[in-house]
Design an enzyme around this catalytic site. Structure first.
Site, PDB file in Angstrom:
ATOM      1  N   SER A   8       0.835  -1.200   0.000  1.00 52.34           N
ATOM      2  CA  SER A   8       0.000   0.000   0.000  1.00 52.34           C
ATOM      3  C   SER A   8       0.871   1.251   0.000  1.00 52.34           C
ATOM      4  O   SER A   8       1.605   1.512   0.963  1.00 52.34           O
ATOM      5  CB  SER A   8      -0.909   0.017   1.232  1.00 52.34           C
ATOM      6  OG  SER A   8      -1.489   1.300   1.346  1.00 52.34           O
ATOM      7  N   HIS A  33      -1.100  -1.338  -4.286  1.00 52.37           N
ATOM      8  CA  HIS A  33      -2.367  -1.016  -3.631  1.00 52.37           C
ATOM      9  C   HIS A  33      -2.459   0.498  -3.438  1.00 52.37           C
ATOM     10  O   HIS A  33      -1.575   1.128  -2.847  1.00 52.37           O
ATOM     11  CB  HIS A  33      -2.441  -1.730  -2.284  1.00 52.37           C
ATOM     12  CG  HIS A  33      -3.780  -1.643  -1.623  1.00 52.37           C
ATOM     13  ND1 HIS A  33      -4.849  -2.434  -1.981  1.00 52.37           N
ATOM     14  CD2 HIS A  33      -4.234  -0.855  -0.621  1.00 52.37           C
ATOM     15  CE1 HIS A  33      -5.894  -2.143  -1.228  1.00 52.37           C
ATOM     16  NE2 HIS A  33      -5.550  -1.172  -0.393  1.00 52.37           N
ATOM     17  N   ASP A  35      -4.852   3.539  -2.047  1.00 53.47           N
ATOM     18  CA  ASP A  35      -5.982   3.842  -1.162  1.00 53.47           C
ATOM     19  C   ASP A  35      -6.517   5.238  -1.423  1.00 53.47           C
ATOM     20  O   ASP A  35      -5.826   6.224  -1.193  1.00 53.47           O
ATOM     21  CB  ASP A  35      -5.513   3.753   0.297  1.00 53.47           C
ATOM     22  CG  ASP A  35      -5.218   2.327   0.712  1.00 53.47           C
ATOM     23  OD1 ASP A  35      -6.151   1.501   0.673  1.00 53.47           O
ATOM     24  OD2 ASP A  35      -4.056   2.026   1.061  1.00 53.47           O
ATOM     25  N   MET A  37      -9.251   7.958  -0.307  1.00 52.54           N
ATOM     26  CA  MET A  37     -10.132   8.298   0.833  1.00 52.54           C
ATOM     27  C   MET A  37     -10.708   9.689   0.638  1.00 52.54           C
ATOM     28  O   MET A  37      -9.983  10.610   0.247  1.00 52.54           O
ATOM     29  CB  MET A  37      -9.318   8.296   2.128  1.00 52.54           C
ATOM     30  CG  MET A  37      -8.576   6.999   2.381  1.00 52.54           C
ATOM     31  SD  MET A  37      -7.612   7.124   3.886  1.00 52.54           S
ATOM     32  CE  MET A  37      -6.779   5.547   3.875  1.00 52.54           C
ATOM     33  N   HIS A  66      -8.329   0.864  -4.195  1.00 53.55           N
ATOM     34  CA  HIS A  66      -9.292   0.641  -3.116  1.00 53.55           C
ATOM     35  C   HIS A  66      -9.992   1.959  -2.820  1.00 53.55           C
ATOM     36  O   HIS A  66      -9.400   2.866  -2.234  1.00 53.55           O
ATOM     37  CB  HIS A  66      -8.504   0.121  -1.896  1.00 53.55           C
ATOM     38  CG  HIS A  66      -9.302  -0.036  -0.647  1.00 53.55           C
ATOM     39  ND1 HIS A  66      -8.711  -0.191   0.590  1.00 53.55           N
ATOM     40  CD2 HIS A  66     -10.652  -0.091  -0.426  1.00 53.55           C
ATOM     41  CE1 HIS A  66      -9.654  -0.327   1.515  1.00 53.55           C
ATOM     42  NE2 HIS A  66     -10.841  -0.255   0.930  1.00 53.55           N
ATOM     43  N   MET A  68     -12.287   4.220  -0.860  1.00 52.90           N
ATOM     44  CA  MET A  68     -12.991   4.433   0.413  1.00 52.90           C
ATOM     45  C   MET A  68     -13.722   5.758   0.279  1.00 52.90           C
ATOM     46  O   MET A  68     -13.366   6.770   0.896  1.00 52.90           O
ATOM     47  CB  MET A  68     -11.976   4.448   1.568  1.00 52.90           C
ATOM     48  CG  MET A  68     -11.466   3.054   1.897  1.00 52.90           C
ATOM     49  SD  MET A  68      -9.926   3.072   2.827  1.00 52.90           S
ATOM     50  CE  MET A  68      -8.773   3.165   1.484  1.00 52.90           C
ATOM     51  N   MET A 137     -11.490  -6.052   5.105  1.00 56.47           N
ATOM     52  CA  MET A 137     -10.747  -5.091   5.924  1.00 56.47           C
ATOM     53  C   MET A 137     -10.487  -5.702   7.296  1.00 56.47           C
ATOM     54  O   MET A 137     -11.429  -6.083   8.003  1.00 56.47           O
ATOM     55  CB  MET A 137     -11.550  -3.789   6.096  1.00 56.47           C
ATOM     56  CG  MET A 137     -11.711  -2.967   4.834  1.00 56.47           C
ATOM     57  SD  MET A 137     -10.166  -2.631   3.966  1.00 56.47           S
ATOM     58  CE  MET A 137      -9.215  -1.780   5.235  1.00 56.47           C
ATOM     59  N   GLY A 144      -3.205   3.940   7.874  1.00 50.54           N
ATOM     60  CA  GLY A 144      -2.223   2.868   7.923  1.00 50.54           C
ATOM     61  C   GLY A 144      -1.758   2.676   9.362  1.00 50.54           C
ATOM     62  O   GLY A 144      -2.036   3.500  10.234  1.00 50.54           O
ATOM     63  N   ASP A 175      -6.688  -6.635   4.092  1.00 50.75           N
ATOM     64  CA  ASP A 175      -6.077  -5.303   4.155  1.00 50.75           C
ATOM     65  C   ASP A 175      -6.139  -4.740   5.566  1.00 50.75           C
ATOM     66  O   ASP A 175      -7.232  -4.505   6.094  1.00 50.75           O
ATOM     67  CB  ASP A 175      -6.850  -4.391   3.179  1.00 50.75           C
ATOM     68  CG  ASP A 175      -6.271  -2.996   3.065  1.00 50.75           C
ATOM     69  OD1 ASP A 175      -5.223  -2.723   3.667  1.00 50.75           O
ATOM     70  OD2 ASP A 175      -6.900  -2.179   2.352  1.00 50.75           O
TER      71      ASP A 175
HETATM   72  C1  DX5 Z   1      -6.464   1.428   5.439  1.00 51.47           C
HETATM   73  C2  DX5 Z   1      -6.007   1.109   4.056  1.00 51.47           C
HETATM   74  C3  DX5 Z   1      -4.867   0.190   4.010  1.00 51.47           C
HETATM   75  C4  DX5 Z   1      -3.615   0.693   4.694  1.00 51.47           C
HETATM   76  C5  DX5 Z   1      -2.963  -0.511   5.298  1.00 51.47           C
HETATM   77  O1  DX5 Z   1      -7.643   2.092   5.402  1.00 51.47           O
HETATM   78  O2  DX5 Z   1      -7.062   0.542   3.298  1.00 51.47           O
HETATM   79  O3  DX5 Z   1      -4.581  -0.241   2.692  1.00 51.47           O
HETATM   80  O4  DX5 Z   1      -2.709   1.352   3.854  1.00 51.47           O
HETATM   81  O5  DX5 Z   1      -1.916  -0.105   6.092  1.00 51.47           O
HETATM   82  P1  DX5 Z   1      -1.190  -1.076   7.121  1.00 51.47           P
HETATM   83  O6  DX5 Z   1      -0.664  -2.235   6.313  1.00 51.47           O
HETATM   84  O7  DX5 Z   1      -0.119  -0.220   7.691  1.00 51.47           O
HETATM   85  O8  DX5 Z   1      -2.228  -1.518   8.119  1.00 51.47           O
HETATM   86 ZN    ZN Z   2      -6.536  -0.390   1.313  1.00 49.87          ZN
END
Ligand code: DX5
Ligand code: ZN
Length: 217
Positions: A8, A33, A35, A37, A66, A68, A137, A144, A175
């Site tokens: 990610s 990956h 993300d 948001m 991904h 969100m 999830m 993260g 994830d």
């Molecule tokens: C969280 C994201 C993840 C995040 C994972 O909302 O969807 O993809 O980057 O981070 P780690 O691996 O640090 O938990």
């Molecule tokens: Zn993610």
């Protein structure tokens, strides 16, 4: 087959993003990956299309995007245009999920559905045969570096059973909070793909860390 690893970029160093993309290019990871948001579906804002388009110019592996965001159906064409190969929307964010999945596939992208930790895999029963990926999830999405939620391991097992029962070909991707220890248990529970952000990018040797994750199965 080993585990698919999808690092990610949320945990990458944005002042040296190019170097981190190159590291993933040279690694045994299969996907990037990404993300996205919106500050509404999750309490954080990350990045959008213009950055993804730039990542696309350097990334040599599929972009696993991904979303969100609320109302993801409004942006599917734009995410295709900026280079997404796998596009995942949250079940909790899309009222007409079946239509959204068809839209994603109409652009030739692989279609994924993500589930928050509280959402039962049973809710996927009627849509599973249409899906390429289910993203479970294992933290509450938005950040993260959070701790792994334990019941995710059982969820992988339940989802595997449902995939078999519905004759689906969907991959199980997990994830959040993935490291060697949680990753091993997820792999044993039959996860196909693992997302890892902080564990990869904050490690002393990201290349070795990725390699280790691919060998968990
Ligand atoms: C969280 C994201 C993840 C995040 C994972 O909302 O969807 O993809 O980057 O981070 P780690 O691996 O640090 O938990
Ligand atoms: Zn993610």
């Amino acid at each position: 087959m080993g585990i698919i690893v999808s690092p990610s970029l949320l945990s990458a160093d944005f002042l040296h993003l190019s170097e981190d993309i190159e590291m993933v290019n040279n690694s045994e990871a299969e996907w990037f990956h990404i993300d996205v948001m919106d500050g509404v579906f999750v309490p954080n804002i990350s990045y959008g299309m213009s950055i993804i388009s730039q990542i696309r110019t350097q990334a040599k592996k599929p972009l696993d995007v991904h979303l969100m965001i609320v109302e993801p159906e409004r942006y599917i064409g734009q995410f295709h245009q900026c280079g997404a190969e796998i596009l995942t929307v949250h079940l909790e964010a899309s009222t007409h999920l079946h239509r959204t999945i068809q839209q994603i596939k109409s652009y030739g992208m692989k279609a994924g559905v993500a589930l928050n930790p509280h959402t039962s895999v049973q809710l996927l029963e009627d849509i599973l045969p249409e899906l390429d990926v289910v993203l479970l999830m294992s933290v509450n999405p938005g950040f993260g570096g959070q701790s792994f939620i334990e019941h995710s391991v059982d969820k992988v097992k339940k989802l595997r059973q449902l995939i078999q029962d519905t004759h689906s070909h969907a991959l199980i991707e997990v994830d959040g909070g993935v490291n060697n220890e949680t990753g091993k248990r997820l792999a044993e529970a039959s996860a196909d793909a693992l997302v890892a952000g902080s564990f990869v990018f904050h490690s002393a040797s990201p290349l070795e860390t990725i390699k280790g994750l691919t060998q968990l199965k």
